[in-house]
Design a protein around this motif. Structure first.
Motif, PDB file in Angstrom:
ATOM      1  N   UNK A 160       0.840  -1.209   0.000  1.00 38.86           N
ATOM      2  CA  UNK A 160       0.000   0.000   0.000  1.00 38.86           C
ATOM      3  C   UNK A 160       0.869   1.251   0.000  1.00 38.86           C
ATOM      4  N   UNK A 161       1.854   1.290   0.899  1.00 36.95           N
ATOM      5  CA  UNK A 161       2.706   2.478   0.998  1.00 36.95           C
ATOM      6  C   UNK A 161       3.570   2.659  -0.256  1.00 36.95           C
ATOM      7  N   UNK A 186       9.434 -13.695  -1.324  1.00 33.64           N
ATOM      8  CA  UNK A 186       8.734 -14.164  -0.121  1.00 33.64           C
ATOM      9  C   UNK A 186       7.522 -15.024  -0.472  1.00 33.64           C
ATOM     10  N   UNK A 187       7.089 -14.966  -1.743  1.00 32.35           N
ATOM     11  CA  UNK A 187       5.949 -15.798  -2.166  1.00 32.35           C
ATOM     12  C   UNK A 187       6.378 -17.162  -2.680  1.00 32.35           C
ATOM     13  N   UNK A 196      -0.468 -16.038  -0.536  1.00 29.55           N
ATOM     14  CA  UNK A 196       0.269 -14.792  -0.327  1.00 29.55           C
ATOM     15  C   UNK A 196       0.441 -14.045  -1.647  1.00 29.55           C
ATOM     16  N   UNK A 197       0.760 -14.771  -2.717  1.00 30.53           N
ATOM     17  CA  UNK A 197       0.921 -14.143  -4.027  1.00 30.53           C
ATOM     18  C   UNK A 197      -0.375 -13.469  -4.463  1.00 30.53           C
ATOM     19  N   UNK A 198      -1.502 -14.148  -4.246  1.00 30.04           N
ATOM     20  CA  UNK A 198      -2.788 -13.568  -4.616  1.00 30.04           C
ATOM     21  C   UNK A 198      -3.096 -12.335  -3.771  1.00 30.04           C
ATOM     22  N   UNK A 199      -2.794 -12.404  -2.467  1.00 31.04           N
ATOM     23  CA  UNK A 199      -3.060 -11.263  -1.582  1.00 31.04           C
ATOM     24  C   UNK A 199      -2.225 -10.054  -1.974  1.00 31.04           C
ATOM     25  N   UNK A 200      -0.951 -10.259  -2.305  1.00 30.39           N
ATOM     26  CA  UNK A 200      -0.086  -9.154  -2.727  1.00 30.39           C
ATOM     27  C   UNK A 200      -0.610  -8.529  -4.013  1.00 30.39           C
ATOM     28  N   UNK A 203      -4.016  -6.591  -3.226  1.00 31.92           N
ATOM     29  CA  UNK A 203      -3.837  -5.339  -2.483  1.00 31.92           C
ATOM     30  C   UNK A 203      -3.155  -4.288  -3.354  1.00 31.92           C
ATOM     31  N   UNK A 204      -2.164  -4.695  -4.135  1.00 29.75           N
ATOM     32  CA  UNK A 204      -1.479  -3.746  -5.020  1.00 29.75           C
ATOM     33  C   UNK A 204      -2.441  -3.174  -6.057  1.00 29.75           C
ATOM     34  N   UNK A 205      -3.228  -4.045  -6.668  1.00 31.89           N
ATOM     35  CA  UNK A 205      -4.194  -3.588  -7.674  1.00 31.89           C
ATOM     36  C   UNK A 205      -5.229  -2.654  -7.046  1.00 31.89           C
TER      37      UNK A 205
END
Length: 516
Positions: A160-161, A186-187, A196-200, A203-205
């Protein structure tokens, strides 16, 4: 003071356009540096600074009548926005990250506080943002918040940041390869984690969608009100949209947001502005001194610079993806930022702030104030602010440059205020290698000699930029060393070399046993 005034006008132009023009008629950035010939460079996040100023005095950001309006209170407001934004974003992020690094490695409180003062007093950042007039600390603050979140194990907040940093100023792309490689690492290391890959990715999108929502929704609302796009008015399209292999229906509902996305890409990658801007201490400007590069097609230089940039950042991105240790992230970001600064297309002098920041925050980590780390990080910062001197001189900022640079050198015990790191008791406690001493001191001597020559020896009439060109060549050589040092430190600290030599020793031992 002409440069400062131009920066003031550019920033004010960026702030006043979104408030007074429909989103669809805002033109993309053009190659000219004249603020009156372009509408805006950054329309995400930074435009919200307009609202408060419009409430105070609507004349400040009126579309046409504010051009050339330089009221003293307006200048105070614009300066205040830099200070307030820094206190809201950059300083808290630096404090939190410095504390996190200290706790991770057991750094005592006194050393941690000294490192924090050095980070906040970094002369290049202060001179560019508060003297030359920029908003770089907001972008840098979001980048620090992203690193801090990653170190704390909160990768999603880090995404996010980092998106906020990218949407505030596209210069944060210098960090993007390292951040992307770390997130991939890390994924997939040691085991693949699809969740984790899906969550990243999600959230980025979503973060990008939130930042771009005003731009995209505004263009769709303009279509609803039948407001023509700038492309319809000027019969021109951003190059990224014009290059599509298929025709886009201009009457389709998705055309306005698609046009805005293409326009944003046009701003983020300003290829029309040339290979480099002014005289900057990177590879292309150094080569241009001896072999003129403008004789080659622009498209060819874009491809060459892209390939060389990818080669320069490949060791660091591969290392951080294979060994995604949190404490290695600042090293990887510094290395990729140096690679971009030295080799990428369209680099500005102030871009040196990006590789200097992740290097400087390492002062707050383990051994950060030790002899070797302090010598290298201090030398890189002194060299970086020195390469900014020609720009600062045009702004008549010689005195602030001298005071801030010498004060920072005194704080860390660096030349020219002290030689204790290289010859005193501190050098014996953590002995620097002879080659390191010779390298650093030769550059310090060159910088001092350059200042003396620039001040007292006028350049020849046929070479009016002699001193500036020498600044570029010396700076490029030093920054190349910084890139190699950061990449080498990253590889060493990752354990890659230990694993390699450990495997080699086991193979050799097994071969010996077979022969026996």
């Amino acid at each position: 003071m002409c440069e400062i005034r131009n920066e003031f006008l550019n920033v004010r132009q960026t702030l006043r356009v979104p408030l007074n023009k429909p989103t669809s008629v805002v033109k993309p950035t053009v190659p000219q540096k004249n603020a009156s010939e372009q509408d805006a460079k950054n329309l995400q996040l930074i435009k919200y600074l307009t609202v408060c100023g419009f409430i105070v005095d609507a004349r400040w950001f009126a579309l046409d009548t504010s051009r050339g309006f330089e009221d003293q209170l307006l200048k105070v407001y614009m300066r205040a926005t830099v200070l307030v934004s820094e206190y809201l974003v950059y300083i808290p992020a630096a404090i939190i990250l410095n504390r996190k690094l200290g706790r991770m490695r057991g750094v005592n409180k006194w050393e941690s506080l000294v490192a924090l003062v050095a980070i906040l007093m970094q002369p290049a950042t202060i001179l560019i943002d508060h003297a030359h007039f920029q908003y770089n600390t907001v972008m840098l603050g979001f980048a620090l918040a992203s690193i801090s979140s990653m170190l704390a194990g909160r990768a999603l907040w880090g995404c996010v940041f980092f998106v906020a940093a990218l949407c505030y100023k596209q210069m944060a792309l210098y960090y993007a390869p390292a951040m992307f490689a770390y997130l991939v690492g890390i994924c997939v290391v040691p085991n693949v984690s699809f969740s984790r890959l899906f969550a990243v990715a999600l959230v980025t999108t979503f973060s990008f969608a939130v930042c771009f929502a005003p731009l995209l929704l505004g263009s769709m609302y303009d279509r609803y009100r039948n407001v023509p796009t700038y492309a319809a008015i000027e019969t021109s399209l951003p190059s990224s949209l014009a290059a599509l292999p298929f025709a886009v229906n201009e009457k389709a509902w998705y055309y306005p947001p698609l046009l805005q996305l293409a326009q944003s890409i046009h701003r983020i990658f300003p290829f029309a502005r040339g290979l480099f801007e002014d005289k900057v201490a990177n590879m292309w400007c150094a080569i241009h001194t001896f072999h003129k590069l403008h004789q080659y097609p622009l498209g060819q230089m874009q491809r060459i610079s892209t390939v060389i940039t990818l080669v320069s950042i490949w060791p660091s991105t591969m290392t951080i993806s294979l060994f995604p240790h949190r404490e290695l992230l600042p090293w990887a970001m510094a290395s990729t930022a140096w690679g971009f600064f030295l080799c990428s297309f369209q680099v500005h002098e102030k871009s040196v702030l990006l590789p200097l920041l992740p290097m400087t925050i390492l002062l707050g980590g383990e051994g950060g104030l030790g002899t070797e780390m302090r010598a290298w990080i201090g030398w890189a910062n002194m060299l970086g602010v020195w390469t900014l001197f020609p720009l600062l001189k045009r702004d008549e900022l010689r005195m602030p440059y001298g005071v801030l640079t010498l004060l920072w050198a005194y704080l860390l015990g660096l030349p020219p205020t002290s030689l204790s790191l290289y010859f005193g008791r501190q050098s014996r406690n953590g002995e620097l290698k002879i080659i390191t001493k010779a390298l650093h001191l030769s550059f310090y001597a060159a910088m001092i000699a350059w200042h003396v020559g620039e001040a007292f020896v006028p350049p020849p009439e046929n070479k009016p930029d002699l001193w500036v060109v020498l600044n570029v060549l010396i700076g490029f050589a030093g920054f190349g060393v910084c890139l190699m040092w950061c990449s080498w430190q990253l590889i060493l600290r990752s354990g890659m070399m230990e694993d390699y030599f450990g495997v080699r020793m086991r193979i050799e031992a097994a071969d010996k046993r077979k022969k026996q």
